[in-house]
Design a protein around this motif. Structure first.
Motif, mmCIF file in Angstrom:
data_model
loop_
_atom_site.group_PDB
_atom_site.id
_atom_site.type_symbol
_atom_site.label_atom_id
_atom_site.label_comp_id
_atom_site.label_asym_id
_atom_site.label_seq_id
_atom_site.Cartn_x
_atom_site.Cartn_y
_atom_site.Cartn_z
ATOM 1 N N ASN A 156 -38.654 21.338 12.588
ATOM 2 C CA ASN A 156 -38.479 22.708 13.081
ATOM 3 C C ASN A 156 -37.371 22.781 14.136
ATOM 4 O O ASN A 156 -37.419 23.611 15.041
ATOM 5 C CB ASN A 156 -39.800 23.255 13.643
ATOM 6 N N THR A 157 -36.419 21.878 13.999
ATOM 7 C CA THR A 157 -35.275 21.851 14.902
ATOM 8 C C THR A 157 -33.997 21.745 14.094
ATOM 9 O O THR A 157 -34.059 21.529 12.871
ATOM 10 C CB THR A 157 -35.409 20.657 15.880
ATOM 11 N N ALA A 158 -32.855 21.879 14.734
ATOM 12 C CA ALA A 158 -31.574 21.866 14.022
ATOM 13 C C ALA A 158 -31.367 20.539 13.294
ATOM 14 O O ALA A 158 -31.393 19.467 13.904
ATOM 15 C CB ALA A 158 -30.442 22.111 15.007
ATOM 16 N N PHE A 159 -31.176 20.621 11.990
ATOM 17 C CA PHE A 159 -31.025 19.445 11.142
ATOM 18 C C PHE A 159 -29.590 19.390 10.620
ATOM 19 O O PHE A 159 -28.970 20.431 10.371
ATOM 20 C CB PHE A 159 -32.002 19.507 9.965
ATOM 21 N N GLY A 160 -29.067 18.197 10.462
ATOM 22 C CA GLY A 160 -27.732 18.040 9.874
ATOM 23 C C GLY A 160 -27.871 17.469 8.479
ATOM 24 O O GLY A 160 -27.950 16.248 8.314
ATOM 25 N N PHE A 161 -27.906 18.345 7.471
ATOM 26 C CA PHE A 161 -28.025 17.861 6.093
ATOM 27 C C PHE A 161 -26.620 17.573 5.579
ATOM 28 O O PHE A 161 -25.836 18.481 5.343
ATOM 29 C CB PHE A 161 -28.716 18.898 5.198
ATOM 30 N N PRO A 162 -26.244 16.308 5.419
ATOM 31 C CA PRO A 162 -24.884 15.983 4.985
ATOM 32 C C PRO A 162 -24.570 16.624 3.634
ATOM 33 O O PRO A 162 -25.448 16.729 2.771
ATOM 34 C CB PRO A 162 -24.888 14.455 4.904
ATOM 35 N N HIS A 163 -23.326 17.044 3.457
ATOM 36 C CA HIS A 163 -22.939 17.797 2.261
ATOM 37 C C HIS A 163 -23.086 16.924 1.016
ATOM 38 O O HIS A 163 -22.394 15.915 0.864
ATOM 39 C CB HIS A 163 -21.499 18.278 2.395
ATOM 40 N N PRO A 164 -23.969 17.298 0.099
ATOM 41 C CA PRO A 164 -24.255 16.416 -1.039
ATOM 42 C C PRO A 164 -23.152 16.360 -2.090
ATOM 43 O O PRO A 164 -23.119 15.422 -2.894
ATOM 44 C CB PRO A 164 -25.539 17.022 -1.627
ATOM 45 N N LEU A 165 -22.240 17.337 -2.103
ATOM 46 C CA LEU A 165 -21.170 17.340 -3.100
ATOM 47 C C LEU A 165 -19.894 16.681 -2.570
ATOM 48 O O LEU A 165 -18.978 16.382 -3.342
ATOM 49 C CB LEU A 165 -20.865 18.768 -3.560
ATOM 50 N N LEU A 166 -19.836 16.456 -1.257
ATOM 51 C CA LEU A 166 -18.643 15.870 -0.657
ATOM 52 C C LEU A 166 -18.903 14.496 -0.044
ATOM 53 O O LEU A 166 -17.961 13.738 0.175
ATOM 54 C CB LEU A 166 -18.096 16.808 0.431
ATOM 55 N N SER A 167 -20.153 14.195 0.224
ATOM 56 C CA SER A 167 -20.482 12.983 0.971
ATOM 57 C C SER A 167 -21.525 12.155 0.243
ATOM 58 O O SER A 167 -22.551 12.675 -0.217
ATOM 59 C CB SER A 167 -21.016 13.377 2.358
ATOM 60 N N ASN A 168 -21.278 10.841 0.158
ATOM 61 C CA ASN A 168 -22.308 9.953 -0.378
ATOM 62 C C ASN A 168 -23.541 9.950 0.513
ATOM 63 O O ASN A 168 -24.662 9.760 0.031
ATOM 64 C CB ASN A 168 -21.754 8.528 -0.508
ATOM 65 N N ASN A 169 -23.358 10.149 1.816
ATOM 66 C CA ASN A 169 -24.500 10.274 2.725
ATOM 67 C C ASN A 169 -25.400 11.423 2.267
ATOM 68 O O ASN A 169 -26.636 11.333 2.296
ATOM 69 C CB ASN A 169 -23.998 10.493 4.149
ATOM 70 N N GLY A 170 -24.778 12.528 1.845
ATOM 71 C CA GLY A 170 -25.545 13.654 1.326
ATOM 72 C C GLY A 170 -26.294 13.308 0.060
ATOM 73 O O GLY A 170 -27.427 13.763 -0.160
ATOM 74 N N ILE A 171 -25.682 12.491 -0.787
ATOM 75 C CA ILE A 171 -26.356 12.047 -2.018
ATOM 76 C C ILE A 171 -27.636 11.291 -1.669
ATOM 77 O O ILE A 171 -28.685 11.495 -2.289
ATOM 78 C CB ILE A 171 -25.407 11.187 -2.867
#
Length: 330
Positions: A156-171
């Protein structure tokens, strides 16, 4: 006999210069390995692999650091004249996809029998589509003010969801949530305003206060912790509904079909040499060889009670189909 004029001599000199420049360019193309890779590997490549490979083979390496999706698209539109010789990526998704599309060659490394099955692609004619040469567990990275890792089931706090289409971290963030709780993943996305486009930006987002919690690579997190970044330490595995999870991030290598440099296979073999594998810990990565140890400050593994997510990367198309729903506004 007519003597050449000054203009004629100038033209001849210019032509000779162009010819020499062309030869030099040809030599550069032949002697330089072009590697598409991720910024997460920058220090390991430029601090160890490039200088040691150059010393062993008298061949230089040019790393090209762009996002995973962009690298794949550049390879796809290059047709039969690829710029890159080798892909070094933080996930096998684009290597599996590219192999299925005919952009990568199968290969087998000499130490194949010593590498666990989870660190190599499935058997194909001619060997494997990819091998992992290093790995790092996904960790929960958060503002130290929390004291303990927030449970991702009730974020319930600010989350940084890495961009899944640009970043392997997001994947990997998508892989984690899709295998544990898609509902928790969408909850995290609902608390996301900023989506980092690579693993380093992801950790810096917490350190600089852009968001309070994210999922990131252990290796990249340790790199910034050692520089004094304001993130939690010691590092923790992700926790969801009271359960800890180990999600291996696989730093993988693929051999580009039609690669223009004959030393591409030598670079791949080089990555699995004992001298390279034994130095991965200096750059906060873990070796794929048996009995490897955690880097200094890394999460102690195996962790009692933790569940390991060993994803079958041959099912890449299902994971890729899930990526768009984790884009803000997607």
């Amino acid at each position: 006999m007519m003597r050449p004029s000054g203009f004629t001599i100038a033209v001849l000199v210019l032509a000779a210069g162009v010819a020499l420049a062309s030869v030099d360019l040809f030599r550069l193309e032949r002697q330089t390995l072009v590697v598409y890779t991720t910024p997460a590997l920058r220090d390991f490549l430029e601090g160890f692999v490039v200088p040691h490979f150059r010393a062993n083979f008298s061949v230089d390496i040019t790393p090209v650091y762009v996002s995973a999706g962009e690298q794949y698209n550049r390879l796809r539109i290059s047709g039969g004249h690829p710029e890159a010789d080798v892909f070094l990526h933080a996930s096998p998704l684009f290597l599996e996809k590219g192999f299925a599309g005919g952009y990568f060659l199968p290969f087998t490394v000499r130490g194949d029998s010593t590498i666990p099955p989870t660190f190599k692609g499935s058997n194909v004619t001619g060997g494997h589509a990819w091998y992992a040469f290093a790995w790092s567990p996904l960790v929960e990275v958060y503002d130290p003010a929390f004291g303990a890792p927030p449970d991702l089931a009730s974020i319930n706090t600010a989350f940084g969801f890495p961009h899944p289409l640009l970043s392997n971290n997001g994947i990997y963030a998508v892989l984690f949530f899709e295998n544990v709780s898609a509902a928790a993943g969408l909850r995290a996305l609902a608390h996301t305003v900023v989506q980092p486009v690579n693993a380093r930006a992801n950790i810096l987002g917490v350190a600089e206060g852009d968001f309070a919690v994210t999922l990131g690579y252990e290796a990249v997190t340790l790199f910034y912790v050692k520089q004094g970044a304001r993130v939690n330490f010691p590092l923790r595995l992700p926790i969801l509904a009271g359960q800890n999870y180990v999600t291996p991030v696989l730093f993988s290598v693929g051999l580009v079909k039609g690669h223009p440099n004959a030393f591409a296979s030598d670079l791949i073999e080089f990555l699995f040499r004992d001298t390279v594998q034994s130095n991965l810990g200096r750059y906060y990565f873990r070796s794929v060889l048996p009995n490897s140890t955690a880097p200094a400050g890394g999460v102690p593994l195996p962790a009692p009670g933790a569940v390991t997510i060993d994803y079958n990367w041959s099912k890449w198309s299902g994971l890729e189909a899930a990526l768009p729903k984790y884009v803000i506004g997607g």
